[in-house]
Structures are given as structure tokens and as C-alpha cells.
Design a protein around this motif. Sequence first.
Motif, short mmCIF file in Angstrom:
data_model
loop_
_atom_site.label_atom_id
_atom_site.label_comp_id
_atom_site.label_asym_id
_atom_site.label_seq_id
_atom_site.Cartn_x
_atom_site.Cartn_y
_atom_site.Cartn_z
N GLU A 71 0.86 -1.18 0.00
CA GLU A 71 0.00 0.00 0.00
C GLU A 71 0.90 1.23 0.00
N TYR A 72 0.52 2.19 -0.85
CA TYR A 72 1.27 3.44 -0.97
C TYR A 72 0.39 4.61 -0.55
N PRO A 73 0.99 5.72 -0.10
CA PRO A 73 0.19 6.88 0.29
C PRO A 73 -0.59 7.47 -0.87
N HIS A 74 -0.03 7.39 -2.07
CA HIS A 74 -0.68 7.92 -3.27
C HIS A 74 -0.58 6.87 -4.37
N PRO A 75 -1.58 6.75 -5.22
CA PRO A 75 -1.49 5.78 -6.31
C PRO A 75 -0.30 6.09 -7.23
N VAL A 76 0.44 5.07 -7.57
CA VAL A 76 1.60 5.23 -8.44
C VAL A 76 1.41 4.28 -9.62
N PRO A 77 1.13 4.81 -10.81
CA PRO A 77 0.90 3.93 -11.97
C PRO A 77 2.14 3.10 -12.30
N GLY A 78 1.90 1.85 -12.62
CA GLY A 78 2.98 0.97 -13.07
C GLY A 78 3.86 0.41 -11.97
N ILE A 79 3.53 0.64 -10.71
CA ILE A 79 4.34 0.12 -9.63
C ILE A 79 3.75 -1.21 -9.16
N ILE A 80 4.60 -2.12 -8.74
CA ILE A 80 4.14 -3.44 -8.30
C ILE A 80 3.28 -3.28 -7.05
N GLU A 81 2.11 -3.90 -7.08
CA GLU A 81 1.21 -3.84 -5.93
C GLU A 81 1.23 -5.11 -5.11
N ALA A 82 1.65 -6.23 -5.71
CA ALA A 82 1.67 -7.49 -4.98
C ALA A 82 2.70 -8.43 -5.60
N GLU A 83 3.25 -9.29 -4.76
CA GLU A 83 4.15 -10.35 -5.22
C GLU A 83 3.72 -11.63 -4.52
N GLU A 84 3.88 -12.74 -5.22
CA GLU A 84 3.43 -14.03 -4.71
C GLU A 84 4.59 -15.02 -4.64
N ASN A 85 4.47 -15.96 -3.72
CA ASN A 85 5.39 -17.10 -3.60
C ASN A 85 6.86 -16.68 -3.52
N LEU A 86 7.13 -15.69 -2.68
CA LEU A 86 8.50 -15.21 -2.49
C LEU A 86 9.19 -16.04 -1.41
N PRO A 87 10.38 -16.57 -1.70
CA PRO A 87 11.15 -17.20 -0.61
C PRO A 87 11.59 -16.11 0.37
N LEU A 88 11.97 -16.51 1.56
CA LEU A 88 12.31 -15.57 2.62
C LEU A 88 13.30 -14.49 2.19
N PRO A 89 14.44 -14.81 1.57
CA PRO A 89 15.38 -13.74 1.20
C PRO A 89 14.77 -12.72 0.24
N LYS A 90 13.98 -13.16 -0.71
CA LYS A 90 13.36 -12.22 -1.65
C LYS A 90 12.27 -11.39 -0.97
N ALA A 91 11.53 -12.00 -0.06
CA ALA A 91 10.51 -11.24 0.68
C ALA A 91 11.17 -10.15 1.52
N LEU A 92 12.29 -10.48 2.17
CA LEU A 92 13.01 -9.49 2.98
C LEU A 92 13.56 -8.36 2.11
N ALA A 93 14.13 -8.70 0.96
CA ALA A 93 14.66 -7.68 0.05
C ALA A 93 13.54 -6.79 -0.48
N SER A 94 12.41 -7.38 -0.78
CA SER A 94 11.27 -6.63 -1.29
C SER A 94 10.73 -5.67 -0.24
N LEU A 95 10.64 -6.13 1.00
CA LEU A 95 10.18 -5.26 2.09
C LEU A 95 11.17 -4.13 2.34
N ALA A 96 12.46 -4.42 2.27
CA ALA A 96 13.49 -3.39 2.45
C ALA A 96 13.34 -2.31 1.38
N MET A 97 13.09 -2.73 0.14
CA MET A 97 12.92 -1.76 -0.94
C MET A 97 11.64 -0.95 -0.73
N HIS A 98 10.56 -1.62 -0.32
CA HIS A 98 9.29 -0.92 -0.13
C HIS A 98 9.40 0.14 0.96
#
Length: 101
Positions: A71-98
Amino acid sequence: MNTNPWSLPKDRSLRRLLVSLDEKVGEACDVSPDDGADPCIVTLHHSELASLRAHVYLHGQRPGTYGVFYEYPHPVPGIIEAEENLPLPKALASLAMHFDA
């Protein structure tokens, strides 16, 4: 993160993810007060911007993986809104980026 992950009534794999968040990401986010009672979902929010959130869930995911809805404070076109079936390292990296940690 001000919350003790092991004290949360969440699935063990979600608590493992929370414990695995490195110090930098842990300072950037915390478990939302309106997290709910579902043991298979945890909602995180940015420590300074409550409308920047991520919902990490186990429902419908392969064993040992995570789904993340952003979830973002403002809609951002073309940005990833969801990811599925992420292993732990990728989920952690994705959360760090978010949370831009």
C-alpha cells in the motif's frame, strides 16, 4: 521495530520473517496496531508514514513462501502492488525496498 515478533499470535513463519528483518528495515517499519487476528497475515507500516504499508500473508502461497501486498500513500501507476510465492530472502529484500531501508 518496537514489537517483539515472538510474542505475536502469528504463524511461526511470519514471526521468522519479522525476526529476520535486518536492523535497518526493522527501524523503518513496525507491526500496525490494526493488524487483526488472522495468524497467517501480518501488516507492517512505515514508522514515519502510516499510509505506507505492506501486508505479508501465507494464504494461497506455496509452503515456505510469502505473499506481499503493498500500500502506498498515493497511487503510483505501473508500480508493483503485490508479489506471490516469495522465498524468505526475496521477501526481505522486497520489504526493504518498499520501506526504503
